[in-house]
Design a protein around this motif. Structure first.
Motif, PDB file in Angstrom:
ATOM      1  N   PRO A 198       0.786  -1.235   0.000  1.00  0.00           N
ATOM      2  CA  PRO A 198       0.000   0.000   0.000  1.00  0.00           C
ATOM      3  C   PRO A 198       0.820   1.288   0.000  1.00  0.00           C
ATOM      4  O   PRO A 198       0.482   2.239  -0.699  1.00  0.00           O
ATOM      5  N   ARG A 199       1.894   1.349   0.779  1.00  0.00           N
ATOM      6  CA  ARG A 199       2.710   2.574   0.811  1.00  0.00           C
ATOM      7  C   ARG A 199       3.245   2.882  -0.589  1.00  0.00           C
ATOM      8  O   ARG A 199       3.148   4.014  -1.051  1.00  0.00           O
ATOM      9  N   GLU A 200       3.763   1.866  -1.258  1.00  0.00           N
ATOM     10  CA  GLU A 200       4.298   2.075  -2.604  1.00  0.00           C
ATOM     11  C   GLU A 200       3.191   2.431  -3.590  1.00  0.00           C
ATOM     12  O   GLU A 200       3.391   3.252  -4.486  1.00  0.00           O
ATOM     13  N   GLN A 201       2.016   1.828  -3.427  1.00  0.00           N
ATOM     14  CA  GLN A 201       0.883   2.160  -4.304  1.00  0.00           C
ATOM     15  C   GLN A 201       0.555   3.655  -4.208  1.00  0.00           C
ATOM     16  O   GLN A 201       0.356   4.326  -5.226  1.00  0.00           O
ATOM     17  N   VAL A 202       0.497   4.178  -2.989  1.00  0.00           N
ATOM     18  CA  VAL A 202       0.146   5.588  -2.796  1.00  0.00           C
ATOM     19  C   VAL A 202       1.263   6.493  -3.323  1.00  0.00           C
ATOM     20  O   VAL A 202       0.990   7.492  -4.006  1.00  0.00           O
ATOM     21  N   ILE A 203       2.509   6.151  -3.050  1.00  0.00           N
ATOM     22  CA  ILE A 203       3.630   6.963  -3.545  1.00  0.00           C
ATOM     23  C   ILE A 203       3.641   6.976  -5.073  1.00  0.00           C
ATOM     24  O   ILE A 203       3.798   8.038  -5.700  1.00  0.00           O
ATOM     25  N   GLN A 204       3.457   5.816  -5.685  1.00  0.00           N
ATOM     26  CA  GLN A 204       3.419   5.756  -7.154  1.00  0.00           C
ATOM     27  C   GLN A 204       2.228   6.539  -7.709  1.00  0.00           C
ATOM     28  O   GLN A 204       2.344   7.199  -8.746  1.00  0.00           O
ATOM     29  N   ALA A 205       1.097   6.487  -7.014  1.00  0.00           N
ATOM     30  CA  ALA A 205      -0.080   7.229  -7.466  1.00  0.00           C
ATOM     31  C   ALA A 205       0.173   8.737  -7.394  1.00  0.00           C
ATOM     32  O   ALA A 205      -0.233   9.482  -8.294  1.00  0.00           O
ATOM     33  N   LEU A 206       0.830   9.196  -6.345  1.00  0.00           N
ATOM     34  CA  LEU A 206       1.164  10.621  -6.248  1.00  0.00           C
ATOM     35  C   LEU A 206       2.043  11.045  -7.431  1.00  0.00           C
ATOM     36  O   LEU A 206       1.815  12.102  -8.029  1.00  0.00           O
ATOM     37  N   GLU A 207       3.006  10.217  -7.761  1.00  0.00           N
ATOM     38  CA  GLU A 207       3.869  10.521  -8.914  1.00  0.00           C
ATOM     39  C   GLU A 207       3.061  10.532 -10.208  1.00  0.00           C
ATOM     40  O   GLU A 207       3.258  11.388 -11.071  1.00  0.00           O
ATOM     41  N   ALA A 208       2.124   9.590 -10.339  1.00  0.00           N
ATOM     42  CA  ALA A 208       1.308   9.508 -11.549  1.00  0.00           C
ATOM     43  C   ALA A 208       0.345  10.695 -11.655  1.00  0.00           C
ATOM     44  O   ALA A 208       0.058  11.166 -12.767  1.00  0.00           O
ATOM     45  N   LEU A 209      -0.152  11.192 -10.521  1.00  0.00           N
ATOM     46  CA  LEU A 209      -1.031  12.362 -10.557  1.00  0.00           C
ATOM     47  C   LEU A 209      -0.311  13.558 -11.172  1.00  0.00           C
ATOM     48  O   LEU A 209      -0.917  14.372 -11.872  1.00  0.00           O
ATOM     49  N   ASP A 210       0.978  13.648 -10.918  1.00  0.00           N
ATOM     50  CA  ASP A 210       1.768  14.753 -11.461  1.00  0.00           C
ATOM     51  C   ASP A 210       1.948  14.652 -12.975  1.00  0.00           C
ATOM     52  O   ASP A 210       2.331  15.617 -13.622  1.00  0.00           O
ATOM     53  N   ARG A 211       1.667  13.488 -13.530  1.00  0.00           N
ATOM     54  CA  ARG A 211       1.821  13.280 -14.983  1.00  0.00           C
ATOM     55  C   ARG A 211       0.483  13.283 -15.729  1.00  0.00           C
ATOM     56  O   ARG A 211       0.469  13.056 -16.945  1.00  0.00           O
ATOM     57  N   LEU A 212      -0.630  13.528 -15.033  1.00  0.00           N
ATOM     58  CA  LEU A 212      -1.915  13.571 -15.728  1.00  0.00           C
ATOM     59  C   LEU A 212      -1.923  14.738 -16.717  1.00  0.00           C
ATOM     60  O   LEU A 212      -1.277  15.759 -16.481  1.00  0.00           O
ATOM     61  N   PRO A 213      -2.683  14.625 -17.806  1.00  0.00           N
ATOM     62  CA  PRO A 213      -2.733  15.711 -18.789  1.00  0.00           C
ATOM     63  C   PRO A 213      -3.247  17.007 -18.149  1.00  0.00           C
ATOM     64  O   PRO A 213      -4.172  16.981 -17.327  1.00  0.00           O
ATOM     65  N   LEU A 214      -2.622  18.105 -18.528  1.00  0.00           N
ATOM     66  CA  LEU A 214      -3.040  19.451 -18.106  1.00  0.00           C
ATOM     67  C   LEU A 214      -3.115  19.598 -16.592  1.00  0.00           C
ATOM     68  O   LEU A 214      -3.897  20.387 -16.059  1.00  0.00           O
ATOM     69  N   THR A 215      -2.288  18.840 -15.889  1.00  0.00           N
ATOM     70  CA  THR A 215      -2.373  18.761 -14.428  1.00  0.00           C
ATOM     71  C   THR A 215      -0.979  18.660 -13.848  1.00  0.00           C
ATOM     72  O   THR A 215      -0.095  18.052 -14.456  1.00  0.00           O
ATOM     73  N   HIS A 216      -0.781  19.265 -12.690  1.00  0.00           N
ATOM     74  CA  HIS A 216       0.439  18.967 -11.944  1.00  0.00           C
ATOM     75  C   HIS A 216       0.145  18.894 -10.450  1.00  0.00           C
ATOM     76  O   HIS A 216      -0.820  19.485  -9.959  1.00  0.00           O
ATOM     77  N   LEU A 217       0.971  18.121  -9.773  1.00  0.00           N
ATOM     78  CA  LEU A 217       0.854  17.923  -8.333  1.00  0.00           C
ATOM     79  C   LEU A 217       1.368  19.181  -7.644  1.00  0.00           C
ATOM     80  O   LEU A 217       2.542  19.521  -7.772  1.00  0.00           O
ATOM     81  N   ALA A 218       0.492  19.867  -6.923  1.00  0.00           N
ATOM     82  CA  ALA A 218       0.857  21.119  -6.260  1.00  0.00           C
ATOM     83  C   ALA A 218       1.195  20.910  -4.788  1.00  0.00           C
ATOM     84  O   ALA A 218       1.683  21.828  -4.137  1.00  0.00           O
TER      85      ALA A 218
END
Length: 165
Positions: A20-40
């Motif tokens: 689970p920890r790695e799933q959440v960390i990887q998801a945070l990284e992936a959120l930063d790569r969504l189109p027209l989106t960045h992790l703030a």
């Protein structure tokens, strides 16, 4: 909402399967790569007891702040696609999951549609959402004017434990 303007969206993340920890960390990284989106921004990680059936492992949770030009439904589509890439299977309501992404808030919008409700209707009852959200944005208010910080303080007694880095 002006076309092309950046919107602030808050996303609740949770996982209790397949590291689970790695799933959440990887998801945070992936959120930063969504189109027209960045992790703030992102809260720290927390462990929490499951909501609903207790015959499953504890969850790892966090909250992310996104700056996005996606519409709420387009963002929801991206979040659900990311869940699928992480192997999300919806077998049981409130059951175990590799990744759960909830659109909690989108600017100060109130959205009631068959696919999406914002603010997330259960967020004010969940310490694993409110505490990391208040950590990330202590001055944030819900569209109805309620401040997140006092709501989070009322939930600090929930079974919620910060995880060390």
């Amino acid at each position: 909402m002006a076309k092309g303007a950046d919107h602030q969206a808050y996303i609740g993340l949770g996982s209790n399967q397949q590291h689970p920890r790695e799933q959440v960390i990887q998801a945070l990284e992936a959120l930063d790569r969504l189109p027209l989106t960045h992790l703030a921004g992102a809260s720290r990680l927390y462990a929490s007891a499951p909501v609903g059936p207790q015959d499953q492992p504890d969850f790892v949770n966090a909250v992310a702040r996104l700056s996005t030009r996606l519409s709420p439904l387009a963002l929801l589509d991206q979040l659900q696609a990311l869940e699928q890439r992480h192997g999300r299977r919806r077998l049981r309501h409130w059951g175990p999951r590799t990744l759960d992404l909830d659109l909690l808030l989108y600017d100060d919008a109130v959205i009631e549609s068959p696919r999406l409700r914002v603010p997330h209707p259960e967020m004010i009852h969940r310490g694993f959402v409110l505490v990391p959200l208040a950590e990330l944005a202590p001055a944030l208010c819900l569209p109805d004017g309620r401040r997140i910080a006092p709501l989070a303080e009322a939930r600090r007694g929930d079974d919620l434990r910060p995880l060390l880095p």
